[in-house]
Each structure stands twice: as C-alpha cells, then as structure tokens.
Motif scaffolding. Structure first.
Motif, PDB file in Angstrom:
ATOM      1  N   ARG A 125      70.302  41.694  -3.155  1.00  0.00           N
ATOM      2  CA  ARG A 125      71.832  41.314  -3.012  1.00  0.00           C
ATOM      3  C   ARG A 125      72.437  42.389  -2.174  1.00  0.00           C
ATOM      4  O   ARG A 125      73.459  42.209  -1.425  1.00  0.00           O
ATOM      5  CB  ARG A 125      72.387  41.107  -4.547  1.00  0.00           C
ATOM      6  CG  ARG A 125      72.060  39.750  -4.950  1.00  0.00           C
ATOM      7  CD  ARG A 125      72.304  39.547  -6.344  1.00  0.00           C
ATOM      8  NE  ARG A 125      71.706  38.305  -6.850  1.00  0.00           N
ATOM      9  CZ  ARG A 125      72.529  37.186  -6.824  1.00  0.00           C
ATOM     10  NH1 ARG A 125      73.602  37.074  -6.224  1.00  0.00           N
ATOM     11  NH2 ARG A 125      72.138  35.968  -7.392  1.00  0.00           N
ATOM     12  N   ARG A 163      61.565  43.631   2.498  1.00  0.00           N
ATOM     13  CA  ARG A 163      60.925  43.830   1.149  1.00  0.00           C
ATOM     14  C   ARG A 163      59.952  45.055   1.176  1.00  0.00           C
ATOM     15  O   ARG A 163      59.729  45.593   0.034  1.00  0.00           O
ATOM     16  CB  ARG A 163      59.876  42.587   1.054  1.00  0.00           C
ATOM     17  CG  ARG A 163      60.464  41.263   1.433  1.00  0.00           C
ATOM     18  CD  ARG A 163      59.508  40.043   0.817  1.00  0.00           C
ATOM     19  NE  ARG A 163      59.534  40.185  -0.746  1.00  0.00           N
ATOM     20  CZ  ARG A 163      60.499  39.704  -1.660  1.00  0.00           C
ATOM     21  NH1 ARG A 163      61.482  39.183  -0.998  1.00  0.00           N
ATOM     22  NH2 ARG A 163      60.148  40.036  -2.853  1.00  0.00           N
ATOM     23  N   ARG A 210      60.869  38.122  -8.334  1.00  0.00           N
ATOM     24  CA  ARG A 210      60.285  37.027  -7.930  1.00  0.00           C
ATOM     25  C   ARG A 210      58.881  37.183  -7.754  1.00  0.00           C
ATOM     26  O   ARG A 210      58.003  36.543  -7.831  1.00  0.00           O
ATOM     27  CB  ARG A 210      60.910  36.445  -6.398  1.00  0.00           C
ATOM     28  CG  ARG A 210      62.236  36.105  -6.508  1.00  0.00           C
ATOM     29  CD  ARG A 210      62.649  34.953  -7.587  1.00  0.00           C
ATOM     30  NE  ARG A 210      63.789  34.363  -7.738  1.00  0.00           N
ATOM     31  CZ  ARG A 210      64.907  35.214  -8.103  1.00  0.00           C
ATOM     32  NH1 ARG A 210      64.938  36.219  -8.697  1.00  0.00           N
ATOM     33  NH2 ARG A 210      66.163  34.508  -7.868  1.00  0.00           N
ATOM     34  N   ASP A 211      58.387  38.579  -7.565  1.00  0.00           N
ATOM     35  CA  ASP A 211      57.024  39.005  -6.936  1.00  0.00           C
ATOM     36  C   ASP A 211      56.660  40.528  -7.727  1.00  0.00           C
ATOM     37  O   ASP A 211      55.937  41.117  -7.400  1.00  0.00           O
ATOM     38  CB  ASP A 211      57.275  39.388  -5.374  1.00  0.00           C
ATOM     39  CG  ASP A 211      57.901  40.644  -5.342  1.00  0.00           C
ATOM     40  OD1 ASP A 211      59.183  40.774  -5.916  1.00  0.00           O
ATOM     41  OD2 ASP A 211      57.985  41.160  -4.057  1.00  0.00           O
ATOM     42  N   ARG A 245      68.091  27.802  -2.745  1.00  0.00           N
ATOM     43  CA  ARG A 245      67.666  29.331  -2.687  1.00  0.00           C
ATOM     44  C   ARG A 245      66.081  29.385  -3.277  1.00  0.00           C
ATOM     45  O   ARG A 245      65.259  30.202  -2.951  1.00  0.00           O
ATOM     46  CB  ARG A 245      68.403  30.080  -3.713  1.00  0.00           C
ATOM     47  CG  ARG A 245      68.419  31.559  -3.646  1.00  0.00           C
ATOM     48  CD  ARG A 245      69.432  32.072  -3.928  1.00  0.00           C
ATOM     49  NE  ARG A 245      70.222  32.150  -5.181  1.00  0.00           N
ATOM     50  CZ  ARG A 245      70.040  32.744  -6.216  1.00  0.00           C
ATOM     51  NH1 ARG A 245      69.160  33.971  -6.135  1.00  0.00           N
ATOM     52  NH2 ARG A 245      70.651  32.639  -7.351  1.00  0.00           N
ATOM     53  N   ASP A 257      62.741  30.817  -1.599  1.00  0.00           N
ATOM     54  CA  ASP A 257      61.891  31.684  -2.239  1.00  0.00           C
ATOM     55  C   ASP A 257      60.632  31.434  -2.356  1.00  0.00           C
ATOM     56  O   ASP A 257      59.597  32.209  -2.260  1.00  0.00           O
ATOM     57  CB  ASP A 257      62.599  32.349  -3.758  1.00  0.00           C
ATOM     58  CG  ASP A 257      64.011  32.822  -3.444  1.00  0.00           C
ATOM     59  OD1 ASP A 257      64.286  33.593  -2.366  1.00  0.00           O
ATOM     60  OD2 ASP A 257      64.746  32.943  -4.444  1.00  0.00           O
ATOM     61  N   ARG A 317      58.800  30.895   1.321  1.00  0.00           N
ATOM     62  CA  ARG A 317      58.617  31.934   2.365  1.00  0.00           C
ATOM     63  C   ARG A 317      57.263  32.739   2.560  1.00  0.00           C
ATOM     64  O   ARG A 317      56.431  32.490   1.632  1.00  0.00           O
ATOM     65  CB  ARG A 317      59.546  33.240   2.028  1.00  0.00           C
ATOM     66  CG  ARG A 317      59.269  34.157   0.636  1.00  0.00           C
ATOM     67  CD  ARG A 317      59.823  35.178   0.615  1.00  0.00           C
ATOM     68  NE  ARG A 317      59.676  35.914  -0.700  1.00  0.00           N
ATOM     69  CZ  ARG A 317      60.629  36.036  -1.602  1.00  0.00           C
ATOM     70  NH1 ARG A 317      61.884  35.819  -1.908  1.00  0.00           N
ATOM     71  NH2 ARG A 317      60.201  36.580  -2.831  1.00  0.00           N
TER      72      ARG A 317
END
Ligand code: DC
Length: 227
Positions: free
Chosen positions: A44, A112, A133-134, A183, A187, A190
């Motif tokens: 963000r 990233r 998320r990962d 969103r 996510d 991708r």
C-alpha cells in the motif's frame, strides 16, 4: 508444527482481503510475544508513493523504480505506524483509492522483489507473525506454521465496509464488495506469487467465527507437534 531448536517461531498468515488476517495476526503475535509484520501495508505504501508522485500505475518501470528507492518502515509498537520515506501514512494507505490501486503495483516483479527482501529482513529479527498473500508460498517457505484464512465475500466485504463507516467514510457496501472482488481476482490471477494456499497450509474459514476463537485455534496449532 515444524520448528527446530535454532529456528525462531515463524507464522505465515495468508488469504484474501477482509478474511481477518491482520486482526487475528496482531493478536496471535501479542499472545506469543512475536513481531507482527503487515506486508500489505508495504504494498500500500508503494501505491501511495506512486500516486503521490503522479506516476501512472501501468508504468511498471517507474513504479518498480519507486519501490527500489522508497524506505518503508513498520513500527512494532502498539501504534503500528507505517512510515513511507519518513511520512506517517498509517491512515492514508487505507483509503479506497489506495485499495483500488494496490493490486496493480503488487503484480510487478520489481516491486515484489524489493518488498520480499524487506520482509525477510524483518523475519531475521526474531519470531514473527507475518500476514499477506504469498508468505507461506514464497516469503517464508520454511515457516513453522502456515495458515490460509478465508471467509465468504459477503462477510469479508461487510467487515471492510463497517471499518470504513466507523472511520467516517461515506461508502456503499456494493462498491466495497465489487472493489474487493476485483482486487482478489487480480491477486489470484497475477503471474508472480499469486494468492494461493501453500501445500502445507492449514485452511481456516472465519465466516461466523469470532476473532477470539480463531486466535485460540492458531495458538493451539503452534503447540501441536509433528505437523
Ligand atoms: O492485506 P492488504 O489488503 O492490506 O493488501 C493490500 C494488497 O497488497 C493486496 O491487494 C495484495 C497485495 N499484497 C500482496 O500482493 N502480497 C502480500 N504479501 C501482501 C499484500
């Protein structure tokens, strides 16, 4: 739970927006005396800086350049201040505008790579609860415990909408739900580190379950042997 004598406790909590990750992760960290790292706040902050500098979100090269040169610092006190190049962006990064922009910048490999480096550095400081998320699939593949939190879209959107209303924002539930769905799709679809549960993650549905119950469940999982 996987944990060697030398390895500090690492708990990875992944899942879609509004699944309760940050609320639950913060409390688990507090209870187990671990650092809490909100990786979404870092993405963000990059979206915030790109917008502030009037860089087109589609401009991968320049957005990645921003990520390389931006200092994102997460404060570990109870204030949980998020600093972006010395500016307090704690509240600014929660706006619907940033929520809409963030998945675009989070899809860039340059962004990233830089943030994963910062996240792993945070984990080197000691035991950690990290949400994102990962985390289980990529950032901390050797985490002691991997949790994947889910909940229905209706419940997730309702939680986010209530948060925004409480913060004095005039937003429509439908709008929040649509933004959230979009969103999540970005996510999940991708190419780099998409949102998905790690193979060894414990999947927990938070729909209709209290925060206290979830925290207790995760803390109990950290005490289980041989998983
Ligand atoms: O958890 P959050 O809603 O604050 O995350 C904001 C965005 O950042 C989310 O849409 C996806 C992205 N993100 C990511 O790609 N990887 C992470 N580890 C954390 C967040």
């Amino acid at each position: 739970m996987k944990q060697t004598q030398q390895q500090a406790l690492q708990i990875a909590i992944d899942g879609p927006a509004g699944a309760g990750k940050s609320t639950i992760a913060k409390l688990v960290a507090k209870q187990l005396n671990l650092f809490y790292v909100d990786t979404g706040a870092m993405y963000r902050a990059i979206a915030y800086k790109a917008l502030k500098n009037k860089i087109l979100l589609e401009d991968e090269l320049n957005v990645s350049q921003i990520a390389k040169t931006t200092e994102v610092v997460l404060d570990h006190s109870d204030e949980r201040t998020v600093w972006c190049d010395g500016e307090d962006v704690t509240h600014a990064i929660r706006s619907p505008e940033i929520s809409r922009a963030v998945s675009t910048v989070a899809a860039y490999v340059g962004v990233r790579d830089r943030l994963v480096e910062l996240q792993r550095r945070e984990a080197e400081r000691g035991g950690v609860v990290m949400d994102g998320r990962d985390i289980g699939t990529h950032v901390l593949p050797e985490a002691s415990l991997k949790i994947f939190l889910t909940a229905t879209l209706q419940e997730r959107a309702n939680r986010r909408w209530l948060e925004l209303v409480k913060a004095g924002k005039n937003v429509l539930f439908e709008e929040v739900a649509q933004d959230m769905q979009k969103r999540d799709r970005q996510d999940i679809e991708r190419k780099v580190s998409p949102l998905e549960p790690a193979q060894d993650a414990v999947i927990l549905d938070t729909t209709g379950v209290s925060v206290e119950e979830m925290v207790a469940k995760i803390v109990a999982l950290t005490q289980e042997d041989g998983r």
